[in-house]
Design a protein around this motif. Structure first.
Motif, mmCIF file in Angstrom:
data_model
loop_
_atom_site.group_PDB
_atom_site.id
_atom_site.type_symbol
_atom_site.label_atom_id
_atom_site.label_comp_id
_atom_site.label_asym_id
_atom_site.label_seq_id
_atom_site.Cartn_x
_atom_site.Cartn_y
_atom_site.Cartn_z
ATOM 1 N N UNK A 50 47.462 50.315 33.949
ATOM 2 C CA UNK A 50 46.584 50.852 32.901
ATOM 3 C C UNK A 50 45.157 51.010 33.414
ATOM 4 N N UNK A 51 44.725 50.059 34.193
ATOM 5 C CA UNK A 51 43.364 50.107 34.710
ATOM 6 C C UNK A 51 43.178 51.259 35.695
ATOM 7 N N UNK A 52 44.175 51.470 36.550
ATOM 8 C CA UNK A 52 44.097 52.580 37.508
ATOM 9 C C UNK A 52 44.035 53.904 36.752
ATOM 10 N N UNK A 59 34.127 59.381 35.314
ATOM 11 C CA UNK A 59 33.253 60.173 36.191
ATOM 12 C C UNK A 59 31.969 59.413 36.532
ATOM 13 N N UNK A 60 31.565 58.544 35.642
ATOM 14 C CA UNK A 60 30.303 57.808 35.812
ATOM 15 C C UNK A 60 30.543 56.543 36.647
ATOM 16 N N UNK A 61 29.824 56.372 37.759
ATOM 17 C CA UNK A 61 30.000 55.189 38.600
ATOM 18 C C UNK A 61 29.712 53.871 37.853
ATOM 19 N N UNK A 62 28.730 53.892 36.959
ATOM 20 C CA UNK A 62 28.397 52.680 36.205
ATOM 21 C C UNK A 62 29.575 52.269 35.314
ATOM 22 N N UNK A 67 34.449 48.851 34.208
ATOM 23 C CA UNK A 67 35.900 48.728 34.071
ATOM 24 C C UNK A 67 36.467 47.782 35.131
ATOM 25 N N UNK A 68 35.985 47.896 36.350
ATOM 26 C CA UNK A 68 36.454 47.009 37.427
ATOM 27 C C UNK A 68 36.088 45.555 37.125
ATOM 28 N N UNK A 69 34.892 45.349 36.616
ATOM 29 C CA UNK A 69 34.461 43.987 36.268
ATOM 30 C C UNK A 69 35.326 43.422 35.150
ATOM 31 N N UNK A 70 35.626 44.244 34.146
ATOM 32 C CA UNK A 70 36.495 43.790 33.059
ATOM 33 C C UNK A 70 37.891 43.453 33.577
ATOM 34 N N UNK A 71 38.406 44.316 34.478
ATOM 35 C CA UNK A 71 39.731 44.066 35.049
ATOM 36 C C UNK A 71 39.726 42.777 35.868
ATOM 37 N N UNK A 72 38.699 42.580 36.657
ATOM 38 C CA UNK A 72 38.606 41.355 37.471
ATOM 39 C C UNK A 72 38.541 40.119 36.578
ATOM 40 N N UNK A 73 37.767 40.192 35.504
ATOM 41 C CA UNK A 73 37.648 39.062 34.590
ATOM 42 C C UNK A 73 38.989 38.783 33.901
ATOM 43 N N UNK A 74 39.638 39.828 33.440
ATOM 44 C CA UNK A 74 40.934 39.670 32.772
ATOM 45 C C UNK A 74 41.977 39.089 33.730
#
Length: 169
Positions: A50-52, A59-62, A67-74
Motif C-alpha cells: 500500500x505504501x509503495x 509528486x511532492x518530495x516533502x 509518507x516514508x516517515x509514517x511507514x517507518x513509524x508504523x
C-alpha cells in the motif's frame, strides 16, 4: 502389595507423562510464535505494498518524506508489538515450565522416598543400628529432595519476574 518393578514402572510412567506435557507445551508455543510471526510479516507486506502504491503517485518530495516517515513509524510499532508479544509468550512459558519442574522435583522426590521406604520395610533387617542408619539415610534423602524442590521453585520465580536484574530483587 505392589512389587518393586510395579513401583519402578509407576515412577517411569509419571516421568514419561511429564516429558510428554513438556513436549506438548513446546509444540503449542512454537505454533503460537510462528502464527505471530506470519501474521506480522503478512501485515507488514500488505502495508508495504500500500505504501509503495501511495508513494508512486506522490509528486511532492516533502509529501513523499512524510509518507516514508509514517511507514517507518508504523513498521517500527508493529515490530515492537510483535517482540512484546513474543516476550510475554516466553515469560508465560517459562513460568509454566518452572511450575512443572518444581512439581516434578517435589512429587518425584516424594515418590522415590516412598518407594525406598517400602523397599526397606520388606527387608529382613534384625540389627537395630542398621535400621537406624537406613532411617537416617532416608530422612537425609527426603530433606535433600525438599531443598532441591524449594531452590528450584525460587529460581524459576526469579527468572519469571520480568525486568528484575540478575542478582537483585
Amino acid at each position: 502389595m505392589a512389587t518393586k518393578q510395579d513401583q519402578f514402572n509407576e515412577l517411569q510412567k509419571k516421568n514419561l507423562e511429564t516429558a510428554m506435557r513438556l513436549a506438548q507445551m513446546s509444540i503449542e508455543n512454537s505454533q503460537r510464535l510462528m502464527e505471530l510471526q506470519v501474521a506480522t510479516a503478512k501485515s507488514l507486506f500488505e502495508e508495504g505494498v500500500q505504501n509503495v502504491k501511495a508513494l508512486s503517485g506522490v509528486k511532492d518530495p516533502k509529501e513523499a518524506m512524510e509518507l516514508r516517515a509514517q511507514y517507518a513509524q508504523s513498521t517500527t510499532e508493529k515490530m515492537l508489538s510483535c517482540v512484546r508479544e513474543m516476550t510475554e509468550l516466553a515469560s508465560r512459558t517459562q513460568t509454566e515450565v518452572g511450575k512443572m519442574v518444581s512439581e516434578q522435583l517435589s512429587t518425584g522426590g516424594k515418590d522415590v522416598f516412598e518407594s525406598m521406604q517400602k523397599m526397606f520395610t520388606g527387608m529382613p533387617i534384625t540389627d537395630q543400628n542398621a535400621m537406624t542408619a537406613l532411617q537416617t539415610a532416608m530422612d537425609t534423602t527426603r530433606a535433600a529432595f525438599e531443598q532441591m524442590a524449594q531452590a528450584s521453585s525460587e529460581a524459576f520465580q526469579l527468572f519469571a519476574q520480568p525486568g528484575v536484574p540478575k542478582g537483585k530483587k
